[in-house]
Design a protein around this motif. Structure first.
Motif, PDB file in Angstrom:
ATOM      1  N   VAL A  81       0.839  -1.200   0.000  1.00  0.00           N
ATOM      2  CA  VAL A  81       0.000   0.000   0.000  1.00  0.00           C
ATOM      3  C   VAL A  81       0.878   1.256   0.000  1.00  0.00           C
ATOM      4  CG1 VAL A  81      -1.709   1.309   1.319  1.00  0.00           C
ATOM      5  CG2 VAL A  81      -1.969  -1.164   1.025  1.00  0.00           C
ATOM      6  N   LYS A  85       1.116   4.119  -2.817  1.00  0.00           N
ATOM      7  CA  LYS A  85       0.933   5.555  -2.550  1.00  0.00           C
ATOM      8  C   LYS A  85       2.083   6.353  -3.130  1.00  0.00           C
ATOM      9  CE  LYS A  85      -0.139   8.753   1.228  1.00  0.00           C
ATOM     10  NZ  LYS A  85      -1.426   9.155   0.644  1.00  0.00           N
ATOM     11  N   SER A  88       1.820   6.432  -6.823  1.00  0.00           N
ATOM     12  CA  SER A  88       0.747   7.319  -7.300  1.00  0.00           C
ATOM     13  C   SER A  88       1.155   8.781  -7.288  1.00  0.00           C
ATOM     14  CB  SER A  88      -0.506   7.106  -6.450  1.00  0.00           C
ATOM     15  OG  SER A  88      -0.293   7.574  -5.134  1.00  0.00           O
ATOM     16  N   LEU A 140      -9.630  -1.764  -7.248  1.00  0.00           N
ATOM     17  CA  LEU A 140      -8.368  -1.003  -7.286  1.00  0.00           C
ATOM     18  C   LEU A 140      -8.060  -0.522  -8.696  1.00  0.00           C
ATOM     19  CD1 LEU A 140      -6.081  -3.050  -4.857  1.00  0.00           C
ATOM     20  CD2 LEU A 140      -7.473  -1.033  -4.404  1.00  0.00           C
ATOM     21  N   VAL A 143      -9.160   2.934  -8.943  1.00  0.00           N
ATOM     22  CA  VAL A 143      -8.215   3.831  -8.263  1.00  0.00           C
ATOM     23  C   VAL A 143      -7.042   4.134  -9.191  1.00  0.00           C
ATOM     24  CG1 VAL A 143      -6.690   4.119  -6.296  1.00  0.00           C
ATOM     25  CG2 VAL A 143      -8.902   3.004  -6.014  1.00  0.00           C
ATOM     26  N   SER A 159      -9.465   8.943  -5.743  1.00  0.00           N
ATOM     27  CA  SER A 159      -8.495   7.840  -5.670  1.00  0.00           C
ATOM     28  C   SER A 159      -7.509   8.065  -4.553  1.00  0.00           C
ATOM     29  CB  SER A 159      -7.768   7.700  -7.012  1.00  0.00           C
ATOM     30  OG  SER A 159      -8.658   7.332  -8.044  1.00  0.00           O
ATOM     31  N   LEU A 163      -6.854   5.667  -1.389  1.00  0.00           N
ATOM     32  CA  LEU A 163      -5.500   5.205  -1.061  1.00  0.00           C
ATOM     33  C   LEU A 163      -5.174   5.466   0.394  1.00  0.00           C
ATOM     34  CD1 LEU A 163      -2.974   3.899  -2.177  1.00  0.00           C
ATOM     35  CD2 LEU A 163      -2.151   6.160  -2.875  1.00  0.00           C
TER      36      LEU A 163
END
Length: 706
Positions: A81, A85, A88, A140, A143, A159, A163
């Motif tokens: 995760v 992040k 992203s 997901l 996202v 999104s 997240l």
């Protein structure tokens, strides 16, 4: 050592398990049983605890493995995760290639997240709560699309919020997994420590108990046993003055009490050594010592004798009523004989069913009269446990000729006379004479020579015709004869008992059957009677032997009549009864020979249905002269006919007996008046002549009718 000193040995101070554990009292057996029981219970408890702890550890180990796996997956989820992040937020490289690489990186990370989430869903520990996490970790791809296609729009903001939610959920899931793992580790360590403590406690209990048992045995039990052994050793060496210690152990205390009783009774054993405890009569040792003194002090004008008395067929009484009842019967017999003989006679029990008598008759009665009166007195029934039991005795007596006679030598003579009474039918008294020694020697010689006679051609078979009173088939009886090379002709009544005593009877019986059936195979139309010994009916495989012999000579079993006597006592012999049943089922006919000579014939007829009864010659010989004999004979014949059996009158020695036997209802006749036993080669001639005579009689009858 004085008794008091020995007694004080048992009072030495010392630790005793019996004093530590009151429930064990002072019994070594109880101590040992309780100690062993505790050990067994401790072992069973340890086994139970170990099994329970092993199961618990296995369960907790599996729980730990799963929580560790969950924690690992949770940590990986958190890292993915965080990576998602970071990816992203990365700047998108210019150009289509940059956009594609950016989208691919996000997609790969999203797929990894979904894989870990699915694994956590399947771990069975409930790490992923559908109510809490399904919306967070689902879709997901949207996202990813929000970050790729609209980076600065509201979709991108949505999104980003998703997240953040994923990051919060992954962080919480990681913390929860770590806590579960730590709890599982703590539980496993606690179970292992409890197991170790329980095993240690059980081990200490067993060790303490073993030490206590060892201490008690070495300090208390073994010293007492050594002292008891010392007392036993001195008693065994004949020291009847040894003091017996009073022990505290229950087992040794009881043994010491018994030893003390034995020690006291042993001081009076001289009196008991000369008495039979069952009958309170003198025993053989006393008889041999007392009889010479009575012999020296007797009135020399009074006849004196020594007799041996033996109960007939005592084994059967033991079998029927048991040893305890037999012992009481022996005691009652002793009392009756002592009463019949009077106080002047010496009566002793010298064996299980054998008595000895020394008697000097003051009234000048001959010894034979005294012994005959004794046999009559014994025949009166005895009352035993509500049952009337009738017995007979055989007596052998030897007269004392001088005051200095050797008692053992006279007893030997009386024993020879007793043997003669047994051999001649029992229930009688026999006086010793010089011929009895010769007869005993002859019996011993016959026993030795029988085996040689079987293989040396000294035996042969003769046959005596049996004449039917109707037109039944002709019959013969097979009889064995022995021509001894030195002694000449020996009667079967002499050498058959010798064969049974010497153990040759099975071989002799097999020879008789084989030879008789071999001869019968040459005489078509004849039936043959063959005598069987009781020993043969005890043989393993005797039935199959007879059937194989019949098959060998092609003879139907219906042509063979097997004769047995009441001495077989089938009412007491289940094996003999079974053998006779098998023989009858195979086709043989069964005859009871010498009917009327003994007391057990009626019992045998009740237990087995005979095809034929052969009346003994003692019932036949006087029927023409004595009304009582005639009545007994008629009753025996009628009884036999009532049960459907044929009746053979043996011993028909004169013409007058023929008519009497026919009138009484006999079906067959046999005896010297009709025909003596003949050699095998004569049989065919006899029956050929009989056949021709019958044919002539038939022809004459036909001619008269015409």
């Amino acid at each position: 050592m004085e008794r008091g000193a020995v007694a004080r040995i048992g009072h030495k101070p010392g630790l005793r398990i019996g004093e530590l554990i009151p429930t064990t009292s002072r019994s070594f057996e109880k101590r040992l049983v309780i100690a062993v029981s505790i050990i067994v219970l401790a072992i069973l408890g340890l086994q139970f605890v170990s099994h329970d702890r092993a199961n618990a550890l296995a369960h907790e180990g599996e729980d730990l493995r799963r929580t560790v796996s969950m924690a690992t997956q949770s940590d990986r989820l958190l890292k993915l995760v965080i990576r998602f992040k970071l990816d992203s937020r990365a700047a998108i490289p210019p150009g289509p290639d940059g956009m594609a690489r950016y989208a691919g990186a996000l997609t790969d990370t999203a797929m990894d997240i979904e894989e870990v989430v699915n694994a956590l869903r399947l771990d069975g520990l409930g790490a992923i709560d559908p109510a809490r996490h399904d919306q967070v970790f689902q879709d997901l791809d949207r996202v990813v699309e929000g970050f790729v296609s609209q980076r600065n729009t509201s979709s991108s903001n949505s999104s980003a919020r998703r997240l953040d939610e994923m990051l919060n959920a992954a962080t919480a899931l990681s913390d929860e997994s770590q806590a579960r793992r730590d709890q599982a580790i703590a539980r496993l360590e606690g179970s292992a420590q409890r197991w170790n403590r329980q095993v240690a406690i059980f081990a200490l209990v067993l060790l303490a108990l073993a030490l206590a048992i060892h201490f008690d045995i070495s300090r208390n039990i073994l010293p007492a046993l050594r002292r008891m052994h010392g007392s036993l050793k001195r008693l065994a060496e004949g020291d009847l003055d040894v003091p017996i210690e009073r022990f505290k152990l229950v087992e040794l205390r009881d043994l010491a009490r018994s030893l003390e009783t034995f020690r006291r009774n042993a001081l009076a054993v001289q009196d008991l050594a000369f008495a039979d405890p069952s009958t309170d009569l003198p025993n053989r040792r006393a008889f041999v010592q007392i009889a010479p003194r009575l012999l020296m002090n007797r009135d020399h004008d009074a006849p004196a004798f020594i007799a041996l008395i033996d109960i007939d067929r005592f084994k059967y009484i033991n079998d029927d009523f048991g040893h305890e009842s037999s012992d009481r019967l022996v005691r009652l017999l002793g009392e009756r004989m002592r009463e019949a003989l009077g106080e002047d006679a010496l009566l002793a029990r010298i064996g299980g069913d054998e008595f000895a008598i020394y008697c000097a008759t003051q009234d000048q009665a001959p010894p034979g009269i005294v012994c005959d009166a004794l046999t009559r007195a014994v025949r009166q029934p005895f009352e035993l446990d509500g049952t009337a039991i009738s017995i007979t005795v055989s007596i052998g007596f030897a007269e004392i000729e001088s005051a200095d006679g050797d008692i053992e030598h006279i007893l030997h003579r009386a024993d020879l006379a007793l043997y003669a009474s047994k051999r001649n039918g029992r229930n009688r008294a026999t006086r010793f004479n010089a011929d009895l020694s010769q007869e005993r020697d002859l019996d011993r010689a016959l026993e030795r020579d029988l085996a040689e006679a079987l293989g040396g051609g000294q035996l042969r078979m003769v046959y005596q015709p049996i004449y039917p009173t109707t037109n039944a088939a002709q019959e013969i009886e097979a009889l064995v004869r022995w021509r001894h090379p030195r002694l000449g002709e020996i009667s079967p009544g002499r050498f058959i008992p010798a064969a049974e005593r010497s153990g040759v009877m099975p071989e002799l019986g097999a020879w008789i059957v084989d030879r008789a059936l071999s001869d019968l195979s040459r005489w078509a139309g004849l039936a043959m009677s063959v005598n069987l010994s009781p020993i043969q009916l005890q043989q393993e495989g005797f039935v199959s032997f007879l059937l194989e012999a019949c098959q060998k000579y092609r003879i139907s079993p219906r042509r063979v009549i097997l004769e047995v006597t009441e001495t077989i006592s089938i009412e007491r012999n289940a094996r003999a009864l079974l053998t006779l049943e098998l023989l009858r089922n195979a086709g043989f006919r069964i005859a009871l020979d010498d009917f009327g000579t003994g007391y057990s014939s009626l019992c045998m007829m009740k237990n087995f249905k005979f095809d034929r009864l052969k009346l003994d010659r003692s019932l036949v010989i006087d029927i023409g002269e004595d009304e009582t004999s005639r009545a007994v004979f008629d009753a025996a014949v009628q009884m036999a006919r009532q049960i459907g059996a044929e009746v053979v009158a043996e011993g028909v020695s004169e013409e007058a007996l023929v008519e009497t036997a026919l009138v009484a209802g006999c079906t067959h006749l046999q005896g010297f008046h009709l025909s003596q036993p003949v050699e095998a080669q004569t049989i065919q001639e006899i029956y050929d002549a009989a056949l021709r005579k019958a044919e002539r009689a038939t022809a004459m009858a036909v001619a008269q009718v015409s």
